[in-house]
Design a protein around this motif. Structure first.
Motif, PDB file in Angstrom:
ATOM      1  N   GLU A  32      35.459  33.064  38.650  1.00 32.83           N
ATOM      2  CA  GLU A  32      35.097  33.647  38.436  1.00 32.83           C
ATOM      3  C   GLU A  32      36.420  34.703  38.924  1.00 32.83           C
ATOM      4  O   GLU A  32      36.135  36.449  39.305  1.00 32.83           O
ATOM      5  CB  GLU A  32      34.654  34.328  40.710  1.00 32.83           C
ATOM      6  CG  GLU A  32      34.474  35.259  41.402  1.00 32.83           C
ATOM      7  CD  GLU A  32      34.434  34.264  42.504  1.00 32.83           C
ATOM      8  OE1 GLU A  32      34.237  33.528  43.151  1.00 32.83           O
ATOM      9  OE2 GLU A  32      33.740  35.905  43.266  1.00 32.83           O
ATOM     10  N   TYR A  33      37.816  34.140  39.614  1.00 34.17           N
ATOM     11  CA  TYR A  33      38.763  34.625  39.260  1.00 34.17           C
ATOM     12  C   TYR A  33      39.490  33.549  38.264  1.00 34.17           C
ATOM     13  O   TYR A  33      41.206  33.331  38.921  1.00 34.17           O
ATOM     14  CB  TYR A  33      39.077  35.194  40.503  1.00 34.17           C
ATOM     15  CG  TYR A  33      38.550  35.631  41.480  1.00 34.17           C
ATOM     16  CD1 TYR A  33      38.128  36.882  41.855  1.00 34.17           C
ATOM     17  CD2 TYR A  33      38.089  34.919  42.388  1.00 34.17           C
ATOM     18  CE1 TYR A  33      37.341  37.420  42.869  1.00 34.17           C
ATOM     19  CE2 TYR A  33      37.258  35.504  43.645  1.00 34.17           C
ATOM     20  CZ  TYR A  33      37.427  37.173  43.677  1.00 34.17           C
ATOM     21  OH  TYR A  33      36.767  37.441  44.511  1.00 34.17           O
ATOM     22  N   PRO A  34      39.906  34.480  36.883  1.00 34.20           N
ATOM     23  CA  PRO A  34      40.755  33.813  36.113  1.00 34.20           C
ATOM     24  C   PRO A  34      41.895  33.678  36.033  1.00 34.20           C
ATOM     25  O   PRO A  34      42.843  32.317  35.448  1.00 34.20           O
ATOM     26  CB  PRO A  34      39.753  34.210  34.911  1.00 34.20           C
ATOM     27  CG  PRO A  34      38.886  35.302  35.112  1.00 34.20           C
ATOM     28  CD  PRO A  34      38.716  35.557  36.551  1.00 34.20           C
ATOM     29  N   GLU A  35      42.364  35.341  36.595  1.00 32.31           N
ATOM     30  CA  GLU A  35      43.826  36.178  37.184  1.00 32.31           C
ATOM     31  C   GLU A  35      44.499  34.098  37.839  1.00 32.31           C
ATOM     32  O   GLU A  35      45.648  34.341  37.566  1.00 32.31           O
ATOM     33  CB  GLU A  35      43.694  37.130  38.032  1.00 32.31           C
ATOM     34  CG  GLU A  35      43.565  37.572  36.602  1.00 32.31           C
ATOM     35  CD  GLU A  35      41.907  38.297  37.185  1.00 32.31           C
ATOM     36  OE1 GLU A  35      41.465  39.271  37.562  1.00 32.31           O
ATOM     37  OE2 GLU A  35      41.372  37.001  37.303  1.00 32.31           O
ATOM     38  N   ARG A 146      46.638  40.302  39.336  1.00 35.32           N
ATOM     39  CA  ARG A 146      46.602  41.464  38.980  1.00 35.32           C
ATOM     40  C   ARG A 146      47.285  42.333  38.581  1.00 35.32           C
ATOM     41  O   ARG A 146      48.120  42.958  37.423  1.00 35.32           O
ATOM     42  CB  ARG A 146      45.262  42.067  39.383  1.00 35.32           C
ATOM     43  CG  ARG A 146      44.068  41.705  39.721  1.00 35.32           C
ATOM     44  CD  ARG A 146      42.618  41.420  39.603  1.00 35.32           C
ATOM     45  NE  ARG A 146      41.394  40.985  39.595  1.00 35.32           N
ATOM     46  CZ  ARG A 146      40.117  40.993  40.073  1.00 35.32           C
ATOM     47  NH1 ARG A 146      40.001  42.380  41.470  1.00 35.32           N
ATOM     48  NH2 ARG A 146      39.032  40.774  39.669  1.00 35.32           N
ATOM     49  N   LEU A 147      48.646  42.640  40.178  1.00 42.55           N
ATOM     50  CA  LEU A 147      49.692  43.488  39.268  1.00 42.55           C
ATOM     51  C   LEU A 147      50.736  43.059  38.610  1.00 42.55           C
ATOM     52  O   LEU A 147      50.662  43.531  37.576  1.00 42.55           O
ATOM     53  CB  LEU A 147      50.149  43.761  40.821  1.00 42.55           C
ATOM     54  CG  LEU A 147      49.546  44.944  41.487  1.00 42.55           C
ATOM     55  CD1 LEU A 147      50.074  44.980  42.968  1.00 42.55           C
ATOM     56  CD2 LEU A 147      48.935  46.634  40.747  1.00 42.55           C
ATOM     57  N   ALA A 148      50.614  41.900  38.539  1.00 36.63           N
ATOM     58  CA  ALA A 148      51.920  41.562  37.492  1.00 36.63           C
ATOM     59  C   ALA A 148      50.494  41.397  35.938  1.00 36.63           C
ATOM     60  O   ALA A 148      51.918  41.223  35.083  1.00 36.63           O
ATOM     61  CB  ALA A 148      51.033  39.685  37.642  1.00 36.63           C
ATOM     62  N   TYR A 216      46.247  32.055  26.761  1.00 36.30           N
ATOM     63  CA  TYR A 216      46.226  30.932  28.019  1.00 36.30           C
ATOM     64  C   TYR A 216      44.848  31.279  28.575  1.00 36.30           C
ATOM     65  O   TYR A 216      44.592  29.846  28.848  1.00 36.30           O
ATOM     66  CB  TYR A 216      47.313  30.882  28.950  1.00 36.30           C
ATOM     67  CG  TYR A 216      48.840  30.146  28.205  1.00 36.30           C
ATOM     68  CD1 TYR A 216      49.395  29.646  27.158  1.00 36.30           C
ATOM     69  CD2 TYR A 216      50.002  30.627  28.080  1.00 36.30           C
ATOM     70  CE1 TYR A 216      49.950  28.984  26.640  1.00 36.30           C
ATOM     71  CE2 TYR A 216      51.457  30.823  27.841  1.00 36.30           C
ATOM     72  CZ  TYR A 216      50.696  29.786  26.197  1.00 36.30           C
ATOM     73  OH  TYR A 216      52.197  29.373  26.268  1.00 36.30           O
ATOM     74  N   LYS A 217      44.741  32.266  29.142  1.00 37.23           N
ATOM     75  CA  LYS A 217      43.799  32.651  29.947  1.00 37.23           C
ATOM     76  C   LYS A 217      42.612  32.197  28.750  1.00 37.23           C
ATOM     77  O   LYS A 217      40.804  32.610  30.058  1.00 37.23           O
ATOM     78  CB  LYS A 217      43.673  34.146  30.330  1.00 37.23           C
ATOM     79  CG  LYS A 217      43.250  34.783  31.371  1.00 37.23           C
ATOM     80  CD  LYS A 217      43.427  35.710  32.248  1.00 37.23           C
ATOM     81  CE  LYS A 217      42.658  36.949  32.785  1.00 37.23           C
ATOM     82  NZ  LYS A 217      42.966  38.034  33.045  1.00 37.23           N
TER      83      LYS A 217
END
Length: 250
Positions: A32-35, A146-148, A216-217
């Protein structure tokens, strides 16, 4: 005996289906949040790159692909300027205009690249900004990541823009000098024109960092292994068998 077999078959089917549903739910929550699942996290990548930015030699090396063609173009322009006495009046005027442009283009890229090497620290600035954000909740963590990622992408876009603009302007200027110059000045200008493509080949570190993080993601999503059931009717009866499903999703 047949009845007992049916009971065990149904029990196994129930266990496998339950396992599949639970596993699917876990996978869905993870993706849901891959970050938050990529390794290293975007914020961790920023910290690592911020340490690298503390090395002035590393920063200067990033701009070598621009320094080389800009310096060669400047030398070729100086050589062309010294050859003006061998030209006709019209050729002298053209050579002067070409020399001025070459001086301006070369000086700009040498100066601007030096300025960036000494002052531009996007990852350090981003790390400082994000570290000031408070909160330990999942939402706060997600916001930081997300900001990163946004800062990583912004730096990469800036690097790509610099690569194309520097390469294009230095190439055009070098070819212009080569078309007006003679002998050694022409040779230097040709080498400068070829080396002007260096920024497109030897990319800025900012662009590479984005590529690494994106790669990597992607690995979060594949391969995904899940369990399932395979059913087949034989002589009017459905026979079930467990199976493993492997899928790649990008």
């Amino acid at each position: 005996m047949n009845q007992r077999f049916k009971v065990w078959s149904r029990l196994m089917a129930t266990i496998l289906v339950s396992s599949f549903v639970i596993q699917s739910k876990v996978l869905a929550e993870d993706f849901e949040y891959p970050e938050l699942n990529v390794t290293p996290l975007a914020s961790e990548r920023l910290k690592m790159e911020a340490l690298r930015e503390n090395s002035s030699s590393e920063m200067w090396m990033d701009h070598v692909p621009v320094f080389i063609p800009a310096t060669l173009n400047l030398i070729a322009a100086i050589k062309l300027n010294s050859q003006k006495s061998d030209f006709s009046a019209k050729e002298q005027k053209d050579a002067e205009d070409t020399t001025r442009v070459a001086f301006g283009v070369s000086a700009f890229w040498i100066g601007y690249s030096s300025y960036l090497a000494m002052t531009y620290r996007p990852f350090s600035d981003a790390t400082t900004y994000i570290s000031r954000m408070e909160g330990n909740s999942k939402k706060a963590h997600l916001i930081r990541e997300r900001l990163a990622e946004e800062r990583i992408k912004e730096s990469a876009r800036f690097g790509r823009m610099l690569s194309w603009i520097s390469s294009g302007t230095l190439l055009a200027s070098s070819l212009a000098v080569a078309s007006k110059a003679k002998t050694d000045a022409e040779a230097i200008a040709i080498v400068s024109a070829v080396s002007a493509l260096s920024p497109l080949i030897f990319r800025y570190r900012w662009e590479k960092v984005e590529d690494y993080h994106s790669e990597y993601k992607k690995r979060i999503y594949g391969p995904v292994v899940t369990s399932g059931l395979y059913g087949k009717k034989i002589e009017g009866e459905t026979h079930w068998a467990p199976q493993l499903l492997v899928s790649y999703q990008f």
